[in-house]
Design a protein around this motif. Structure first.
Motif, PDB file in Angstrom:
ATOM      1  N   UNK A   1      40.287  -3.653   1.861  1.00 50.48           N
ATOM      2  CA  UNK A   1      39.368  -3.559   0.726  1.00 50.48           C
ATOM      3  C   UNK A   1      38.499  -2.295   0.807  1.00 50.48           C
ATOM      4  N   UNK A   2      38.073  -1.936   2.002  1.00 53.89           N
ATOM      5  CA  UNK A   2      37.269  -0.724   2.145  1.00 53.89           C
ATOM      6  C   UNK A   2      38.067   0.518   1.788  1.00 53.89           C
ATOM      7  N   UNK A   3      39.303   0.573   2.245  1.00 53.10           N
ATOM      8  CA  UNK A   3      40.152   1.713   1.917  1.00 53.10           C
ATOM      9  C   UNK A   3      40.458   1.740   0.423  1.00 53.10           C
TER      10      UNK A   3
ATOM     11  N   UNK B   1      38.431   0.796  -1.822  1.00 51.91           N
ATOM     12  CA  UNK B   1      37.211   1.335  -2.441  1.00 51.91           C
ATOM     13  C   UNK B   1      37.222   2.866  -2.399  1.00 51.91           C
ATOM     14  N   UNK B   2      37.552   3.437  -1.243  1.00 46.22           N
ATOM     15  CA  UNK B   2      37.592   4.896  -1.141  1.00 46.22           C
ATOM     16  C   UNK B   2      38.689   5.478  -2.029  1.00 46.22           C
TER      17      UNK B   2
ATOM     18  N   UNK C   1      40.639  -3.592   6.899  1.00 44.82           N
ATOM     19  CA  UNK C   1      40.206  -2.365   6.215  1.00 44.82           C
ATOM     20  C   UNK C   1      40.734  -2.261   4.789  1.00 44.82           C
TER      21      UNK C   1
END
Ligand SMILES: Nc1ncnc2c1ncn2[C@@H]1O[C@H](COP(=O)(O)O)[C@@H](O)[C@H]1O
Ligand SMILES: Nc1ncnc2c1ncn2[C@@H]1O[C@H](COP(=O)(O)O)[C@@H](O)[C@H]1O
Ligand SMILES: Nc1ncnc2c1ncn2[C@@H]1O[C@H](COP(=O)(O)O)[C@@H](O)[C@H]1O
Ligand code: NA
Ligand code: NA
Ligand code: NA
Lengths: 310, 100, 100, 100, 310, 310
Positions: free
Chosen positions: F193-195, F197-198, F191
Motif C-alpha cells: 500500500x505504501x508503494x 501511494x508513491x 509495503x
C-alpha cells in the motif's frame, strides 16, 4: 537433501527473462540500493553476534580463515595454468580465492529457512576472505617486482563498497547491540528476504546478458568454474568442522570457500592487472559459479556439513 | 561575436578507471572537464551499466592544442593497450578563451 | 601526433527504438557505438524520461564517410517519417583510424 | 547526400538553472534542444550530482548561426557572471535544414 | 545527558568512508527516494496529530514561530556582517534562519528513542519556518528595490520539494487519519528509522565530499556555524517553553531553530542572489552545522528543554 | 457508495504539485522500482490463490475473458472511427481493449479496504487481457497484409516488463505457496500500500505533465475516454457476474475492462503502427481514463458489482 529456497525462483525468472530477451531491467540505482541494504544487514547482524563473543576466541579461527584465503588461490592458479596464460590464470585464481557476498546472502537465507542457527561472526569471515586472495592473485600475475602501486591498490580494495559496508555494519551492530538496532529492523530484517529476491532477479538478468561471454570462455574454464568450487567447499567445510562451527556455520564457510568474487576482485584486477581479460573471469564467476552455487551447490554444501557433523 | 578556437578532446572508456583517467588528464594540463555516464559497444564487446561500474563514461575536455596533444599522448601510453577506449578531437569556438 | 579524419554521426531519437536503431546502424557498417540517455524538445514536443521509455537517447558513431552516409540513408528511410529524430554529422580527428 | 551546415551550441552549467536557461534559449529562437545530466570540474570547483541539483547539465541546440549568436549573447549577459558555465560552438552538417 | 541514537553511527560511517576516499556511493535516485519517504512520513504523522487539535489553538503559536523565523536571520546577518560581504552575509543568514528537515528527522527519532512524546503539529512549524528567513535573506541582499521577481521566486520556494511533501503529507494525514493511513504504515512508519539510517550514511558521504570547501571557508564562518546554532537553540527552546510545549516539543523547536537549511535555501538564493557564493553557505550549513547538531547538539538541546521544564 | 481510499490522495497531491509546476519529481529509477515490486506482488498473490484452484475450472473463464479482450477493441474502434483517422482509431482502440496494471493495483487496494474478498486468479486475467486487444488494434491499423513482423512484435509485447513480472510472479507464487513466500511478505505484502501511494504520487505528476497534450486531443477523444470505460465496465461486470465471481471479483473485472493500457500498448504500437500519433492515445489513457477510473470510477464499479449481486 534440503529443497531449494523459493528465493531462487527469482533468479530463475531473471535468467529466463534475460535469455528470452525480455525488456525487463532493474535500474542500476536499484541494484546499488539493494546491495547496500543487504551488505549492511549482513554486517549489522554479524556485529550484534560478535559483541556476544569473547574477542580472543575469534583470533585462531580468523587466522585459519585467512590462511584458507591464501591457499585457495594458489590451488586455483596451479589448475588454471594448465590451460590459460599467466595473467589470466592469476586473475581468475584471485576471483575464486575471494568471496561473493551475494552468494553468502542467499546461503544465509537458505540456512535460516532450514531452521538452522549459525555463528554470527561468519560475517567477519566474509571480510577476512575478501582481500587475501586478491593480493595473492596480483602477486602471481606481476611478481613481487617493483611497479605495483600497493598503496593505491590497498585503497581501492580495502575501501571498496563491500568491505566498507560489511565492516561498518559489523562495527555499528557491535556498538548498538540488538536493542539499539530494533527500530531499524523494518528495513534490515523484515525486508532482507524480499530485497534478496529482487537482487537475485537482477542477478539472473545479468547472468543472461553475459551468456555470450560464456560461450567464448571455453570448456576448460567452464569445467573449472563448476569443479573448483566443489573442491573449495570441501576445504571450507572441513575447516569449519575443525573450528567447531555449528552445522549452519560449517555450511556457510563451505559456501564462502566455493563462491567466487564478482565485485571486489574485478575492480582490483582491472586496475592492478589490466592485461588480464576481464570477460574471462566474469564469465566464470558470474556466469557459471554464481548460478551453480545458488541453484545446485547450496543443498550439496549443507549435506556436506551435515555429514561431517553426523 | 569574437571567438577563439580550442580543441575538444572526447574520450569514451570504462567507468571503472574514472579516478586514474582524471588524474592523467589534469596532469596533462586540463583546467576543467565534463563527464557523462554512457554505454556502448566496440572492439571489446558491449559495455552496459547493468551493475556497478560495468558501463562506460565519456570525458570531454576543452583546451589548447598543446594540452590536447599531451592528453592524447598520456592516455595512449597508459590506457590504450589494456582498456576499452576511443579518443577523438574536434575544433570548437569558445567565447572566453582564457578559461581553457 | 598523426591523426586521420573520420565522421561522427549523432542521432537523437526516442529511447523506445534503441534495439531497432542499433540493428540498422550495425547493418550499415558501424563497428562501434555509444549511447547516452537524454531528454529534449523538438517538433514532436517535449520528451522527458518521466517513466519507462518516454525519454530520448543520443547515439554516436565514429566511422568512415561511406558508413556515415549509409547510416544516414538507412535511418532516414526507416525512421524519419514516424519517429521524433534529429541526425547530424561532424568531422573528428582520430588516432587509431583502423578502429573505425 | 545533400547536407546543409548549421551551428551546434553546447552549454555546460548548473543543473539548478534548467528552467531559466531553457526560457532564455527558446526566447533566442531555438526550436529544439537536448539535455544530458553530467558532472564536471572547472573554475568554480567540482560539481557532482551527489544530491538534488548539485550537478551539471549539458544543453545542446542545433540552429542557424544567427540564433546561435543570439543564444550566446543572451546567456553571456544573464548567466556568465554568476554561474558555473562554459559555452562552445561547432559546425554540423544536417540533412533536414528546415528543422533547425 | 541522553546518549546518542545508534542511527548517528551511520552518519559517522559515511563520514569516515568519504574521508578515506572509499568508492561507496548512494545513487542520487536513492537519496531522492529516501528524502521523499522521510518528508511524507513526517508530514503524515503531523497531519494525524493536527486533526486532533482545535485549529484555533494553533494560530498564536504559528505566528510566534513565524516571528522567530523573521528575527533569527536578522541576528545572523548582524553577526555575519562583521566578517563577510553583504550578499554572502545575507545568503548565509537566510540559510540559518530557515530549517533543515533532515536534522528534524534525526531529532524526531532521538526524541522517540528517549520515550518522549511531542506535539504532532511540530511538522507544521517546519513548513512555517522554512520560508520567512529566506525572504528576509533576499531582502537583506537586494534591498526592497525593484528587480526581484518575487512571483517567480515564490513559485520556486513555496513549490520546492520539501514544502510540497510536508504540506501534502500534513493534508493527507489530516484527511485520512490514523486508521486511513494504517495500511501504509509498512512504508511510512516501520521503515522510517532504517531509511533515516541510510539517509545519514549518504549525508556523511556528502559532508566528507565537501570537506575541501570547509577549509576554504575560514575560521570566522566555522565559529559562526557552531556558535550561532547554540544561540538559536536557546531562542527556540525558550519560545517552546513559553508556548507550553512538552519537553519533547520544546527540544524539537530548539533543534529547528538551531538547524540550517541546505535544500530550500540554496535553491532560492542561487536564483535570487546568484552573486552570493554558494560554496560558503553550503560549507557552513551542510559541512559544519548539520554534523554538529546531529552529533553534539541533540543531547544538548534535550538537556536545555529538560532544564527549562524542571 | 463506498468512500475513496486514502491512497488516492497521493494521486491528487501529485496532480496538484505538477499543475502548480512544483519541482517535485520521483526519479525514473524509483518509478521502475515501485512498478517492479507492485507487479510482482500482484502476481505472487495471484499465484498462491491459483494453486488452490483446480486448473480445469479456469479454462472457461479464461476463454471468456480473452473473448472480451477481442471484442472491446472492436467496439472502441467503431466508435473512434467516427472522429479519427484509421491508424489513430486502431491504436487507441488497442489501448482501451488492453488493461492498466496500475489501475488494477489501486482497485485491489480499494476492494481490500472495503473488506471484500476476491478471486486470486484475477491476476491471471490481467495477463490474458493485456495482449489480445493489442493484436486486434494492430490488425485494424495495418490489415492482415504482409509486412507486419509478428515474430519481432510478439517478442516485444509478450516479453514486455509487465507480462514477464505478472506471469513470473504467478508462477513463483504457485510453486512456492503462501508459506514459501512468508519470509518475503515484508516487501511484497507490508509495503504494497505504501508503494502504491508513491506510485500514485508519481502518476499524478506524470498526468499533470501531460495536461498539455490533453487540451490538444479535442472534445471527441475526451468524451470517449470517459464514456467508453463506463460502457466497458458494464461489459466486464456482467461477464464477472455470469462467471460467478464474487462481488470483489466482479468489481475488479469491471475495472480491468474499464482501464486503458499506458505501458504495454504504447510500446507495441510505437513499433507496429508508428504512424499513429502516440500523444493522442497517451493523453486519453493516461491523462483522462486513468485519473477518471481512480478518482471516480472505482466506487461506481463497486456499486455496479453490488447491484448485479443484489
Ligand atoms: N565506432 C565507434 N563509435 C562510437 N563509439 C565507439 C566506437 N567504438 C567504440 N566506441 C565506444 O568506446 C568504447 C570502447 O571501445 P572499444 O575499446 O573499441 O571496445 C565502447 O564501449 C563504445 O562506447
Ligand atoms: N534544434 C535542436 N537542437 C537540439 N536537439 C534537438 C533539436 N531539435 C530536436 N532535438 C532533439 O531531437 C528530439 C527529436 O526531435 P523532433 O523530431 O524534432 O521532435 C528532441 O526531443 C530533442 O531531444
Ligand atoms: N575545460 C573544460 N572542459 C570541459 N568541461 C569544462 C571545462 N571547464 C569547465 N567545464 C564544465 O563546465 C562546468 C562549469 O565550469 P566553470 O564555470 O569553469 O566552473 C564545469 O563543472 C564542467 O562541467
Ligand atoms: Na572462494
Ligand atoms: Na534555523
Ligand atoms: Na480495458
Amino acid at each position: 537433501m534440503a529443497s531449494l529456497d523459493p528465493v531462487i525462483l527469482f533468479f530463475a525468472l531473471g535468467l529466463l527473462a534475460g535469455l528470452a530477451r525480455s525488456d525487463l531491467r532493474l535500474p542500476a540505482a536499484i541494484y546499488d540500493f539493494l546491495t547496500v541494504v543487504l551488505l549492511l544487514a549482513i554486517g549489522l547482524k554479524g556485529g550484534v553476534e560478535l559483541a556476544r563473543q569473547p574477542a580472543a576466541a575469534l583470533l585462531l579461527p580468523s587466522l585459519a580463515v585467512i590462511a584458507m584465503g591464501l591457499v585457495l588461490p594458489l590451488l586455483a592458479y596451479a589448475w588454471l595454468r594448465l590451460g590459460l596464460a599467466r595473467v589470466d590464470a592469476a586473475a581468475i585464481a584471485g576471483h575464486y580465492g575471494s568471496v561473493s557476498v551475494g552468494t553468502f546472502a542467499v546461503a544465509v537465507a537458505f540456512v535460516q529457512a532450514q531452521g538452522l542457527a549459525f555463528e554470527g561472526y561468519l560475517a567477519l569471515f566474509v571480510v577476512l576472505l575478501e582481500v587475501p586472495a586478491i593480493v595473492v592473485g596480483i602477486v602471481l600475475a606481476r611478481g613481487l617486482a617493483a611497479g605495483t602501486r600497493w598503496g593505491e591498490l590497498a585503497g581501492e580494495v580495502l575501501l571498496g563498497k563491500s568491505i566498507v559496508l560489511l565492516l561498518g555494519g559489523l562495527a555499528i551492530g557491535w556498538i548498538a547491540g540488538e536493542d539499539g538496532l530494533a527500530p531499524m529492523s523494518g528495513l534490515f530484517v523484515d525486508l532482507f528476504k524480499g530485497f534478496l529476491a529482487l537482487f537475485l532477479l537482477e542477478m539472473g538478468l545479468i547472468t543472461a546478458a553475459r551468456a555470450g561471454d560464456l560461450r567464448r570462455s571455453g570448456l576448460f574454464l567452464m569445467a573449472f568454474a563448476v569443479l573448483f568450487p566443489l573442491g573449495s567447499a570441501v576445504v571450507g567445510a572441513t575447516l569449519g568442522w575443525l573450528l567447531g562451527l555449528s552445522v549452519g556455520g560449517t555450511m556457510l564457510l563451505a559456501t564462502l570457500a566455493a563462491s567466487a568474487s564478482y565485485i571486489a576482485a574485478p575492480a582490483a584486477f582491472r586496475l592492478a592487472v589490466p592485461q588480464a581479460n576481464p570477460a574471462l573471469s566474469l564469465a566464470a564467476s558470474l556466469g557459471i559459479t554464481f548460478p551453480f552455487n545458488v541453484l545446485v551447490g547450496l543443498p550439496l554444501y549443507l549435506g556436506l556439513a551435515r555429514w561431517l557433523h553426523a | 561575436m569574437a571567438t577563439a578556437v580550442r580543441k575538444l578532446v572526447t574520450i569514451v572508456t570504462e567507468a571503472r578507471i574514472e579516478r586514474q583517467l582524471l588524474a592523467a588528464v589534469e596532469a596533462a594540463g586540463a583546467r576543467g572537464w565534463t563527464i557523462t555516464d554512457v554505454r556502448g559497444k566496440g572492439s571489446r564487446g558491449v559495455r552496459r551499466a547493468e551493475f556497478d561500474l560495468s558501463g562506460n563514461l565519456r570525458l570531454e575536455v576543452v583546451c589548447e592544442t598543446a594540452v590536447a596533444e599531451a592528453i592524447a599522448a598520456s592516455v595512449r601510453e597508459r590506457f590504450y593497450a589494456d582498456y576499452a577506449m576511443i579518443l577523438y578531437l574536434q575544433d570548437v569556438e569558445v567565447l572566453r578563451p582564457e578559461k581553457f
